[in-house]
Every structure is written in structure tokens, then in C-alpha cells.
Design a protein around this motif. Structure first.
Motif, short mmCIF file in Angstrom:
data_model
loop_
_atom_site.label_atom_id
_atom_site.label_comp_id
_atom_site.label_asym_id
_atom_site.label_seq_id
_atom_site.Cartn_x
_atom_site.Cartn_y
_atom_site.Cartn_z
N MET A 26 -56.09 -34.62 0.97
CA MET A 26 -55.67 -36.06 0.49
C MET A 26 -54.46 -36.11 -0.48
SD MET A 26 -57.88 -38.79 -2.06
CE MET A 26 -59.06 -39.08 -0.69
N CYS A 36 -50.92 -37.83 0.79
CA CYS A 36 -50.51 -38.88 -0.11
C CYS A 36 -49.00 -38.59 -0.27
CB CYS A 36 -51.18 -39.09 -1.32
SG CYS A 36 -52.78 -39.86 -0.99
N GLN A 61 -50.55 -47.62 6.01
CA GLN A 61 -51.38 -47.04 5.30
C GLN A 61 -52.17 -45.76 5.81
OE1 GLN A 61 -54.47 -50.41 6.17
NE2 GLN A 61 -52.80 -52.05 5.63
N LEU A 62 -53.01 -45.20 4.74
CA LEU A 62 -53.58 -44.12 5.14
C LEU A 62 -55.17 -44.23 5.05
CD1 LEU A 62 -51.65 -41.21 3.48
CD2 LEU A 62 -51.54 -41.66 5.76
N LEU A 94 -53.88 -40.22 -6.71
CA LEU A 94 -52.80 -41.15 -6.46
C LEU A 94 -51.85 -41.58 -7.56
CD1 LEU A 94 -55.18 -44.28 -5.19
CD2 LEU A 94 -53.75 -43.05 -3.84
N ARG A 150 -52.09 -48.70 -0.50
CA ARG A 150 -51.97 -48.32 0.98
C ARG A 150 -53.13 -47.41 1.26
NH1 ARG A 150 -46.21 -45.60 1.02
NH2 ARG A 150 -46.85 -45.38 3.18
N LEU A 151 -54.06 -47.23 0.32
CA LEU A 151 -55.08 -46.18 0.72
C LEU A 151 -56.48 -46.87 1.33
CD1 LEU A 151 -56.08 -43.09 0.77
CD2 LEU A 151 -56.73 -43.72 -1.49
N GLU A 152 -57.06 -46.19 2.53
CA GLU A 152 -58.34 -46.61 2.79
C GLU A 152 -59.18 -45.64 2.90
OE1 GLU A 152 -58.71 -49.65 6.21
OE2 GLU A 152 -59.34 -47.99 7.05
N VAL A 160 -57.85 -50.17 -3.49
CA VAL A 160 -58.28 -49.39 -2.53
C VAL A 160 -59.16 -50.00 -1.56
CG1 VAL A 160 -59.43 -46.95 -1.84
CG2 VAL A 160 -57.92 -47.23 -4.02
#
Length: 538
Positions: A333, A337, A348-349, A371, A380-382, A409
Motif C-alpha cells: 500500500m 500510494c 483511484q487506487l 496516506l 482517491r483510495l478504495e 476513503v
């Protein structure tokens, strides 16, 4: 030091005896002055020795009291010594936490029974608790001790007549018993044991889910002592772990080689995580039907120094078994990022977390720390979780996921339709997205009945206000059908296979830019990551 203590003890006894004799002299003086001995002396023929006689009697009585006191003291010392010896013997042969026999007593008893049994019909079971490391990591060592104690009590309740249950160390237990002529008694007892240990343990308003994997070794000519039997059972237990946990395996000779390979793989994985050999690969996720690129799913690959690029099927299961999955996930992760900061800000990621990580009460803090460290926007994070992660502790999942959503998130339920989720879970956890498992998407061309299942999932997501993503799309006809049914997003080999950061950077520069939007066409898909469809899809 010993001589000094013995001398001091002797001096103390002498002083005590003299004190008691002086008390006797005082009693004699008082009795003489007050005439208390007159009645007694009238019955004796030594009237002329009356004073000396009573003085001797009083002093002798003092010596007698001193002797009795010394005898009682010695008796108490001997009793205390014997009790201390018994306690030391008990501590040396039993586990302090559970009260079960320890490894030493278990091996001694096993060797003794093997020596007198001809032929031996002894079974040795090695029990390892599943997911125990995560209990200590998530709930603390007090919870871990509670789980160990509960497991010991359950095993003690099932202990066969004449059998012995022991805690060998950590979360490892052992049972031995003589099965006699009933060979079916061994698997029957083992199944009862696994069922009992698989029941949740209540702790601090939580229900801790554990389980057990059991390795079984039967006494034979080649395994006729405690050391070889325990080793054989240990090998069989690890075979059960690799086969999926919550099961049992009998030892077979060929298992030894596989265990050595696994141990080597575990050591290499541990080193690989530390050296940064596990890296993120990126698979495109697009909007349907426009095929506008909206982001990437992050998938782990291991760039092994000897074996080349390895897909997740070859190491993710091992990471979960050994408790390395959290360290691995955070490293991937963090790197993902960092990679994505240079990409267009609307991309997005999507990153999957394991069920073990979801049980971590510090999960939101760990993700937000990454983050912050990388400067990647929470919006932008999923985070993707699988359905099986929900059955362990729904309340803990709700708190963790809601906390992340409060920071922006998004949360997606991955592989929907393959696990244990229900409408209750979907309502209570308030997901942002459903991801339809690839097995359902692959069935669309097979017939109308199969397609109806996918249509039902999309309709369910729509009714709950959830966007849907279809995984495993491999042909254009599926894209059109999914878009017509209302599926919002898609990913699969049609749009691109997972590739590393350098390849992704190049593809982002090449893909067409229409009105500021990146749109994929069938001729612009990413090349294979050389791990094959199964690994790439994991």
C-alpha cells in the motif's frame, strides 16, 4: 554461609531452652514463696529434698517444652520442604497457564507407554490453533491467554480415557491415547476436537474466532519414541495448514520434503518483504460503457531473486498462515500510494486487505498514517474487503470501515457472491461499491440463466445505492450487456492485465486523451505480466 546459618540456628535453640528453664525457675520461686507445692509434696517421701525436687521438676518441664517446640518446628520445616518439592515438581512438569502437562512430562509419559506396549497402538495428535497470532496482535496478550485457557479446557473435557493432553508451548498442544483395536477412534476423536476448538471464544464484548489444525502420527517400528512421533505429527500438521486449516492429516513419509520447502519459502518471504521484493502491479478499472479509465486495482507480485516474478497464488496464502500478511500489505500500500502521486489526480487506487487486518482495531490509524506519509489523498483510495472477512467480528468491521469513510476513503465488498455476506451486512456496513466475482461474469455467455444471476446482483446494488464493478471481463459483448444492465465499472484482461509501475507510466502516456479523459480501446490493453491468467486475476 551454610555453616554460619547452622551456627545461628543452634544458638537460637540454646537461647530458647535457657529462657524456658528460667521461666521454670521463676515458677519454682513463686510456688515456694506462696506454698503452692505443699499439697504435692505431702504425697512424696522426699520432704527434705522438697525445694530441690521442685526446682528440678520446673527446669525439666522447661526443657521438655523446648524439645517439643523444636520437634514441632522441625516437622513444619519438613512439611514445607515436601510441599515446595511437590510444587517444584508440578511446575517442572505442568504448564503454568493451563495446568496441562508440559512437553517434558508428555514425552516422558509417551516413552514409558511405548516401552510397555507390544505392539504399540498409540496415536499422537499435534494441535495448532489457527489464526492465533492475530489474536495477540489485534486483541492483546491477555486475550491470547484467555483463548489458550479456553482451548485447554475444551481439550481436557474431551480427553480420552487413559489419554494425556499437554501444552507444548505457544499455541501448540498435543494429545496421546491408546486406540486399541478401534482404528476409527483416531479420526473420530480428532473431528470432535476440531469442532470443539472451532467455537468462538468470548472476550471483552468480542467473539474471537479460532480453529485448529491437527497432525496425527501412529506409533510404528520407524516411529517408536516420543521425539520421532512428535516430529511426524508436526510434519502432518503443517501439511494440514497448507491444505486449508481446520482439518487433520495423518503423517506420511513423503511429507517431510514438502515441509522443508515450505520452511525455506517462509524464510525467503520474510526476507523478501524486508528487501522490498514484493511490489504492486496495477490493473485498469474503467467506466462502462465508455471505457474511461477511472483507476487501478493494486495486486501484489513477488520479484523473487531466483524464481523470477511470482503471482499471489504462490505466496499470499503463506503470508496469511505465518502472520506476514499485514506487513506485506502495508508495504504494498505504501509503495502504491507513492507511485500513484504522479498520476492524474482523478485516478483511484483499489487495494484489498485481508480478514486478519480487518480485525485490527488500529486499522484506520495505520491506513491514514500511510496516506499522510505518502501524501496520497484519502478520496482517491478504495479499500476492498472480502465477504469472509465479515463473519469474524461485524461490530469491529463496522467501526473500522466507518472511520475510514469519515475521512473520505471508499469501501468496496470484493468477490460478491462467493462468501457469507447477507442483506444485513450490506445494510449495516454501508459499502460504497459491490464487486461482482469473475466467476459470475465468466458465466454470462453460457446462457440466460447464468446472466440472470449477474443481473440480480446489479439490481441489488442499485436498490441499495451501491455502484457495481464487474471483474474478469474478457470480451466486448460482456461489456455491452453489463452496461445495459446498469453495471457502472469493469476490469479484466479486455482492458489490461496487471503490470508494474514503469509499464503503467508508459501506458498512461500512450493512451488517448479525449476532452481530458483517458479512454481505453481494445488495441491499447496492457501486456501480460507473465504470471498467467490465474495469478494475474488473483
Amino acid at each position: 554461609m551454610v555453616e554460619t546459618r547452622q551456627t545461628s540456628w543452634g544458638e537460637g535453640e540454646l537461647r530458647e531452652a535457657l529462657c524456658l528453664m528460667m521461666i521454670g525457675v521463676c515458677a519454682w520461686i513463686a510456688g515456694t514463696q506462696l506454698g503452692l507445692f505443699g499439697v504435692f509434696l505431702t504425697f512424696t517421701t522426699f520432704h527434705h529434698l522438697n525445694d530441690l525436687l521442685m526446682l528440678g521438676v520446673c527446669m525439666s518441664f522447661g526443657l521438655m517444652v523446648a524439645s517439643v517446640r523444636k520437634s514441632l518446628t522441625l516437622r513444619r520445616v519438613m512439611i514445607a520442604r515436601d510441599a515446595a518439592r511437590d510444587r517444584a515438581e508440578l511446575a517442572a512438569r505442568h504448564d503454568a497457564l493451563t495446568g496441562l502437562a508440559n512437553r517434558r512430562l508428555f514425552k516422558e509419559t509417551l516413552d514409558e507407554r511405548l516401552s510397555r506396549a507390544e505392539p504399540p497402538t498409540i496415536a499422537v495428535l499435534l494441535i495448532d490453533l489457527d489464526r492465533f497470532k492475530s489474536v495477540n496482535d489485534v486483541y492483546g496478550h491477555a486475550a491470547g491467554d484467555a483463548v489458550l485457557f479456553a482451548a485447554a479446557e475444551r481439550m481436557r473435557a474431551l480427553n480420552p480415557p487413559g489419554g494425556m493432553t499437554a501444552r507444548l508451548g505457544g499455541d501448540e498442544f498435543a494429545v496421546m491415547f491408546d486406540y486399541g483395536s478401534d482404528s476409527d477412534a483416531v479420526p473420530r476423536f480428532t473431528q470432535q476436537l476440531i469442532a470443539s476448538l472451532s467455537k468462538p471464544v468470548d472476550w471483552d464484548r468480542s467473539r474471537i474466532e479460532i480453529g485448529a489444525t491437527v497432525g496425527i502420527a501412529l506409533a510404528t517400528a520407524n516411529h517408536s519414541d516420543s521425539v520421532s512421533l512428535l516430529h511426524a505429527a508436526d510434519v502432518a500438521m503443517y501439511k494440514g495448514k497448507r491444505d486449508g486449516r481446520g482439518t487433520f492429516r495423518f503423517f506420511q513419509e513423503e511429507m517431510g520434503h514438502a515441509i522443508k520447502l515450505r520452511a525455506r519459502m517462509e524464510a525467503e518471504l520474510r526476507l523478501g518483504i524486508g528487501r522490498g521484493e514484493i511490489e504492486p502491479f496495477y490493473q485498469p478499472v474503467v467506466q462502462l460503457p465508455s471505457r474511461e479509465l477511472i483507476g487501478f486495482e493494486v495486486l501484489a507480485r513477488w520479484r523473487h531473486p531466483e524464481r523470477g516474478l511470482l503471482g499471489p497464488m504462490e505466496f499470499i496464502g503463506l503470508a496469511e498462515e505465518t502472520g506476514l500478511i499485514a506487513e506485506l500489505s502495508w508495504a504494498v500500500m505504501r509503495k502504491a500510494c507513492t507511485d500513484a502521486r504522479s498520476w492524474p489526480s482523478h485516478l483511484q487506487l483499489a487495494i484489498n486487505i485481508s480478514p486478519l487486518q480487518l480485525q485490527d482495531r488500529l486499522l484506520p490509524e495505520r491506513i491514514l498514517a500511510i496516506l499522510t506519509e505518502t501524501g496520497f489523498a484519502p478520496g482517491r483510495l478504495e479499500i476492498e474487503i472480502t465477504e469472509t472477512a465479515l463473519v469474524n467480528d461485524l461490530e469491529a468491521a463496522r467501526v473500522a470501515l466507518k472511520s475510514l469513510q469519515n475521512f473520505g476513503v471508499r469501501i468496496a465488498l470484493d468477490d460478491f457472491g462467493t462468501g457469507y455476506s447477507s442483506l444485513y451486512h450490506l445494510r449495516e456496513l454501508q459499502f460504497d461499491k459491490l464487486k461482482i466475482d469473475r466467476s459470475y461474469v465468466a458465466s454470462i455467455p453460457l446462457g440466460e440463466d447464468r446472466a440472470k444471476l449477474v443481473d440480480a446482483i446489479i439490481a441489488l446494488g442499485s436498490s441499495l445505492g451501491l455502484a457495481t464493478t464487474a471483474e474478469g471481463i474478457e470480451n466486448s459483448s460482456s461489456v455491452d450487456w453489463l452496461a445495459d444492465q446498469g453495471c457502472a465499472y469493469g476490469q479484466g484482461f479486455l482492458f489490461g492485465k496487471p503490470v508494474n509501475k514503469e509499464t503503467t507510466d508508459g501506458l498512461l502516456a500512450l493512451w488517448s486523451d479525449i476532452a481530458g479523459k483517458i479512454v481505453l480501446t481494445d488495441s491499447e490493453t496492457a501486456p501480460s505480466d507473465q504470471t498467467g491468467p490465474t495469478a494475474a486475476a488473483a
